[in-house]
Design an enzyme around this catalytic site. Structure first.
Site, PDB file in Angstrom:
ATOM      1  N   HIS A 182      -8.594  56.044  29.985  1.00 40.62           N
ATOM      2  CA  HIS A 182      -7.680  56.664  29.038  1.00 40.62           C
ATOM      3  C   HIS A 182      -7.500  55.798  27.797  1.00 40.62           C
ATOM      4  CE1 HIS A 182      -4.551  58.917  27.365  1.00 40.62           C
ATOM      5  NE2 HIS A 182      -3.549  58.642  28.164  1.00 40.62           N
ATOM      6  N   CYS A 183      -8.086  54.585  27.791  1.00 37.09           N
ATOM      7  CA  CYS A 183      -7.740  53.649  26.711  1.00 37.09           C
ATOM      8  C   CYS A 183      -8.890  53.351  25.750  1.00 37.09           C
ATOM      9  CB  CYS A 183      -7.219  52.351  27.319  1.00 37.09           C
ATOM     10  SG  CYS A 183      -5.704  52.592  28.245  1.00 37.09           S
ATOM     11  N   ILE A 184      -9.899  52.612  26.246  1.00 35.17           N
ATOM     12  CA  ILE A 184     -10.908  52.059  25.323  1.00 35.17           C
ATOM     13  C   ILE A 184     -11.673  53.158  24.549  1.00 35.17           C
ATOM     14  CG2 ILE A 184     -12.870  50.449  25.112  1.00 35.17           C
ATOM     15  CD1 ILE A 184     -10.313  49.081  26.063  1.00 35.17           C
ATOM     16  N   ASP A 215      -8.229  54.994  22.257  1.00 31.58           N
ATOM     17  CA  ASP A 215      -7.254  54.357  21.366  1.00 31.58           C
ATOM     18  C   ASP A 215      -7.796  54.032  19.968  1.00 31.58           C
ATOM     19  OD1 ASP A 215      -5.841  54.511  23.674  1.00 31.58           O
ATOM     20  OD2 ASP A 215      -5.823  52.360  24.101  1.00 31.58           O
TER      21      ASP A 215
END
Ligand SMILES: NC(=O)c1ccc[n+]([C@@H]2O[C@H](COP(=O)([O-])OP(=O)(O)OC[C@H]3O[C@@H](n4cnc5c(N)ncnc54)[C@H](O)[C@@H]3O)[C@@H](O)[C@H]2O)c1
Length: 441
Positions: A282-284, A287
């Site tokens: 869900h991040c790298i 974002d």
């Protein structure tokens, strides 16, 4: 510590500081996922009475029944805290009327157009606006573009008629948790916090100091928002670089893993990153696009981000081309071949398949006519666009080619090499094993 909050401060702030210090403050956490649940548990463990709010009833029921659905949070801890009356969950936002603090940890995905999807933050803030009351400390933890707290959240909350820094307090504090990391977790990862006013920062810092080991105050919400995006953009770009180096090495017949291992012996100025089948989670992969979206509005192009996004996005295709070549070399076309994927979560030893490169690899292989199976001890079933696959460890025996996509520690790699006709290793999981059926990224 009383000197931190002299009587000249708003009475709300002084009273909140008192309740934080003596741990009688009521703590609320909105969004009980990978971020929110560990945070709620940490504050409950520190002695606070914590109320989690999630719109999914089943999650609230699980917490109240003392069961965890997040791997890094043991059910034993949840059941102890629930039984002690320290942790409770509900779908009802009116519970916030009783709270002194509320942390927001809801999803911040991208839309198909790679624009930020702020709908979860907006929905949570709409609910908080209805119950906001004097003395409430609101902290946004969801990863987001710089300016979100002051430009989006603050105006929504001030529609209530209450004023930030006087009636209520507002901060941004990025969550840096790394699911599956045995050494670093919510409690011992330093917590960056920036408030809308200096008093907000002071209260936010005081809040986290009650339960976490170290707090890093910064001067604004924008700085705190940007810290998280710098960290994840740094990671995404370096992974993009090393993925490009891996493709170059492949073209030149050089072992990229050996190159990285040797380069990492340099005691300064180099930090190893590792290539792989593509980014996930869900991040790298998500974002940095929050940052590029925001900077575009200021007329600044985020060229590193776009380029790394492109290179990382090509990795599943590169892996599929390696599979095709390897099969061709043994006289088998991909069409109708049996391909078995080992590990479908986006990284080692976790159960999260969001944005996992395994999903892309499976779809690409299916489009080429392959018959795809998988095994993953952390993911018993896998929902694809048009079907659901079930983990099938036996399929390795009949597969024409096995592909390691997530290098879980539970896999017996020697047995995999022994039992596979052909094995493609995208993670260097077979480091040290030499066998003619191994093809490395
Ligand atoms: N997962 C990670 O490793 C990680 C690490 C650092 C930061 N983050 C960031 O933290 C934020 C949360 O991520 P996550 O992985 O915990 O997501 P998640 O999907 O695991 O959890 C989010 C929870 O919020 C709930 N929710 C959604 N909208 C809601 C609403 N309006 N009211 C109440 N509950 C609501 C969902 O039901 C879900 O349980 C994201 O911004 C993410 O980028 C995640």
């Amino acid at each position: 510590m009383k000197h931190l909050f002299p009587a000249s401060y708003p009475a709300n702030a002084v009273a909140l500081a008192e309740r934080l210090r003596d741990k009688t403050a009521r703590v609320g956490v909105v969004g009980l996922g990978y971020v929110g649940l560990p945070l709620a548990v940490e504050f409950a463990k520190a002695g606070f009475v914590v109320t989690g709010i999630d719109r999914i009833e089943a999650k609230c029921d699980a917490i109240n029944a003392g069961q965890s659905y997040i791997k890094d949070v043991p059910s034993g801890v949840v059941s102890q805290l629930a039984a002690a009356g320290k942790l409770h969950a509900t779908t009802d936002f009116s519970a916030l009327l009783e709270m002194d603090t509320v942390n927001i940890a809801v999803p911040t995905p991208l839309r198909k157009t790679k624009d930020p999807d702020m709908s979860y933050i907006v929905a949570a803030c709409q609910e908080i606006r209805k119950v906001i009351h004097p003395g409430l400390l609101v902290i946004l933890e969801s990863t987001t573009y710089p300016g979100t707290t002051d430009e989006l959240v603050l105006p929504m909350l001030e529609e209530s008629g209450l004023k930030v820094g006087k009636d209520f307090f507002l901060c941004f504090s990025p969550e840096r948790v790394d699911p599956g990391n045995a050494d670093f977790h919510t409690r011992n990862i330093p917590k960056v916090v920036g408030g809308t006013t200096p008093l907000c920062t002071e209260l936010g810092s005081l809040f986290y100091r009650q339960a976490l080991e170290s707090v890093v105050p910064v001067t604004s919400t924008r700085v705190a928002e940007m810290v998280k995006l710098l960290e994840n953009t740094f990671r995404m770009i370096n992974i993009g670089l090393v993925n490009e180096i891996a493709v170059m090495c492949d073209g030149m017949g050089i072992d990229v893993w050996e190159v990285i291992e040797a380069a990492a012996t340099k005691p300064f100025g180099f930090m190893p990153f590792y290539p792989g089948p593509g980014l996930g989670g869900h991040c790298i992969p998500v974002d940095p696009f929050y940052l590029s979206w925001k900077t575009k509005q200021a007329g600044i192009e985020a060229r590193f981000i776009e380029l790394a996004g492109y290179i990382n996005g090509q990795m599943p295709h590169f892996v599929v081309s390696k599979i095709q070549n390897a099969l061709n070399n043994v006289g088998k076309p991909v069409k109708n071949s049996r391909l078995h994927i080992c590990g479908v979560s986006y990284k080692r030893d976790i159960d999260d398949v969001r944005e996992s490169p395994a999903l892309d690899i499976i779809l690409l292989l299916q489009r080429l006519g392959a018959v795809v199976t998988y095994m993953d001890p952390h993911v018993p079933s896998l929902k694809l666009d048009n079907e659901t696959l079930c983990s099938d460890p036996q399929a390795v025996q009949t597969a024409d080619c096995v592909v390691i996509v997530a290098n879980h520690s539970a896999f017996d790699y020697s047995a995999l090499v022994r039992d596979s006709a052909l094995i493609i290793d995208t993670r260097n999981a077979l480091r040290g094993i030499v066998a003619p059926n191994i093809v490395r990224l």
